[in-house]
Design a protein around this motif. Structure first.
Motif, PDB file in Angstrom:
ATOM      1  N   LEU A  12       0.678  -1.127  -0.137  1.00 31.64           N
ATOM      2  CA  LEU A  12      -0.077   0.130   0.003  1.00 31.64           C
ATOM      3  C   LEU A  12       0.905   1.237   0.028  1.00 31.64           C
ATOM      4  O   LEU A  12       1.845   1.294   0.848  1.00 31.64           O
ATOM      5  N   VAL A  13       0.702   2.090  -0.884  1.00 33.43           N
ATOM      6  CA  VAL A  13       1.486   3.110  -1.051  1.00 33.43           C
ATOM      7  C   VAL A  13       0.293   4.554  -1.287  1.00 33.43           C
ATOM      8  O   VAL A  13      -0.393   4.575  -2.324  1.00 33.43           O
ATOM      9  N   LEU A  14       0.473   5.474  -0.565  1.00 29.24           N
ATOM     10  CA  LEU A  14      -0.232   6.706  -0.919  1.00 29.24           C
ATOM     11  C   LEU A  14       0.600   7.611  -1.640  1.00 29.24           C
ATOM     12  O   LEU A  14       1.939   7.728  -1.633  1.00 29.24           O
ATOM     13  N   THR A  15       0.012   8.368  -2.705  1.00 32.68           N
ATOM     14  CA  THR A  15       0.731   8.990  -3.959  1.00 32.68           C
ATOM     15  C   THR A  15      -0.150  10.206  -4.208  1.00 32.68           C
ATOM     16  O   THR A  15      -1.277  10.281  -4.018  1.00 32.68           O
ATOM     17  N   SER A  16       0.376  11.357  -4.386  1.00 33.05           N
ATOM     18  CA  SER A  16      -0.008  12.289  -5.038  1.00 33.05           C
ATOM     19  C   SER A  16       0.866  13.234  -5.843  1.00 33.05           C
ATOM     20  O   SER A  16       2.014  13.293  -5.619  1.00 33.05           O
ATOM     21  N   GLN A  17       0.253  13.611  -6.975  1.00 32.23           N
ATOM     22  CA  GLN A  17       1.133  14.305  -7.992  1.00 32.23           C
ATOM     23  C   GLN A  17       0.782  15.809  -7.853  1.00 32.23           C
ATOM     24  O   GLN A  17      -0.351  16.036  -7.541  1.00 32.23           O
ATOM     25  N   GLU A  18       1.871  16.550  -7.477  1.00 32.41           N
ATOM     26  CA  GLU A  18       1.614  18.077  -6.975  1.00 32.41           C
ATOM     27  C   GLU A  18       1.351  18.923  -8.167  1.00 32.41           C
ATOM     28  O   GLU A  18       1.909  18.298  -9.208  1.00 32.41           O
ATOM     29  N   GLY A  21       4.434  19.022 -10.585  1.00 27.95           N
ATOM     30  CA  GLY A  21       4.526  17.490 -11.349  1.00 27.95           C
ATOM     31  C   GLY A  21       5.298  16.676 -10.396  1.00 27.95           C
ATOM     32  O   GLY A  21       5.425  15.432 -10.811  1.00 27.95           O
ATOM     33  N   SER A  22       5.971  17.104  -9.324  1.00 33.28           N
ATOM     34  CA  SER A  22       6.626  16.114  -8.379  1.00 33.28           C
ATOM     35  C   SER A  22       5.446  15.317  -7.819  1.00 33.28           C
ATOM     36  O   SER A  22       4.329  15.413  -7.783  1.00 33.28           O
ATOM     37  N   ILE A  23       6.169  13.739  -7.302  1.00 30.39           N
ATOM     38  CA  ILE A  23       5.213  12.966  -6.824  1.00 30.39           C
ATOM     39  C   ILE A  23       5.638  13.082  -5.180  1.00 30.39           C
ATOM     40  O   ILE A  23       6.837  12.683  -4.947  1.00 30.39           O
ATOM     41  N   VAL A  24       4.741  12.824  -4.458  1.00 31.30           N
ATOM     42  CA  VAL A  24       4.865  12.662  -3.045  1.00 31.30           C
ATOM     43  C   VAL A  24       4.149  11.381  -2.757  1.00 31.30           C
ATOM     44  O   VAL A  24       3.038  10.947  -3.174  1.00 31.30           O
ATOM     45  N   TYR A  25       5.284  10.266  -2.149  1.00 37.95           N
ATOM     46  CA  TYR A  25       4.521   9.230  -1.626  1.00 37.95           C
ATOM     47  C   TYR A  25       5.066   8.610  -0.127  1.00 37.95           C
ATOM     48  O   TYR A  25       6.129   9.001   0.238  1.00 37.95           O
ATOM     49  N   ARG A  26       3.978   7.668   0.332  1.00 36.76           N
ATOM     50  CA  ARG A  26       4.486   7.250   1.587  1.00 36.76           C
ATOM     51  C   ARG A  26       3.994   5.797   1.421  1.00 36.76           C
ATOM     52  O   ARG A  26       2.730   5.512   1.096  1.00 36.76           O
TER      53      ARG A  26
END
Length: 176
Positions: A12-18, A21-26
């Motif tokens: 399971l990975v939380l992701t967000s494209q800002e 254009g950068s990607i934040v994930y945890r």
């Protein structure tokens, strides 16, 4: 354990494209105490049909409900809180609309609702597969309930208890 098949579910990975254009994930850790059982009926449900039953707009209260449930989901994973996860698995954005496309889903959810160690039963993606989150006990009883419920509707099913892949994607072989 012997009752766990070798099938693997991705971590399971939380992701967000800002906006830039950068990607934040945890990465989220799945509790070892919780089991995932995937129940795949012997019929297909086209994604376009599954999407067609969704409303074009959702009420703000339903969007807010699901936002709260997502926060609960993350906290339930973090604290391994099964009672909180039961609440977190509730949905108002897609499952209520798609349930009618999956014969027996309502009955399966109802039949599992009071079963000891079942944390939740949800539609997997667009369906028709369902995913059951439970503690390690009662796996055979859970599988039996799903099989019998679908058998009453002449639906055969492939039921697998799957493992979470904790290492992420790996290269197993390089072909030149």
């Amino acid at each position: 354990p012997d009752n766990v098949t070798p099938a693997i579910v991705g971590g399971l990975v939380l992701t967000s494209q800002e906006d830039d254009g950068s990607i934040v994930y945890r990465k989220l850790e799945w509790p070892d105490e919780w089991t995932l059982t995937l129940c795949i009926p012997d019929y297909e449900l086209a994604t376009d049909i599954s999407r067609s039953v969704l409303p074009k707009e959702v009420p703000m209260q339903d969007a807010t409900f699901n936002s709260r449930r997502m926060a609960m989901f993350v906290e339930a994973l973090h604290t391994k809180d099964a009672d909180l996860m039961k609440l977190a698995l509730q949905d108002k954005l897609h499952q209520p609309y798609r349930t009618k496309l999956v014969p027996g889903l309502s009955d399966i959810i109802e039949n599992l609702k009071h079963e000891e160690n079942v944390i939740g039963c949800v539609l997997s993606g667009a369906g028709p597969a369902i995913l059951i989150v439970s503690q390690r006990n009662n796996l055979e009883k859970i599988k039996s309930i799903v099989s019998e419920t679908w058998a009453d509707l002449n639906v055969k099913t492939d039921i697998r208890t799957v493992k979470i892949e904790k290492e992420g994607a790996q290269i197993l072989e390089t072909v030149m």
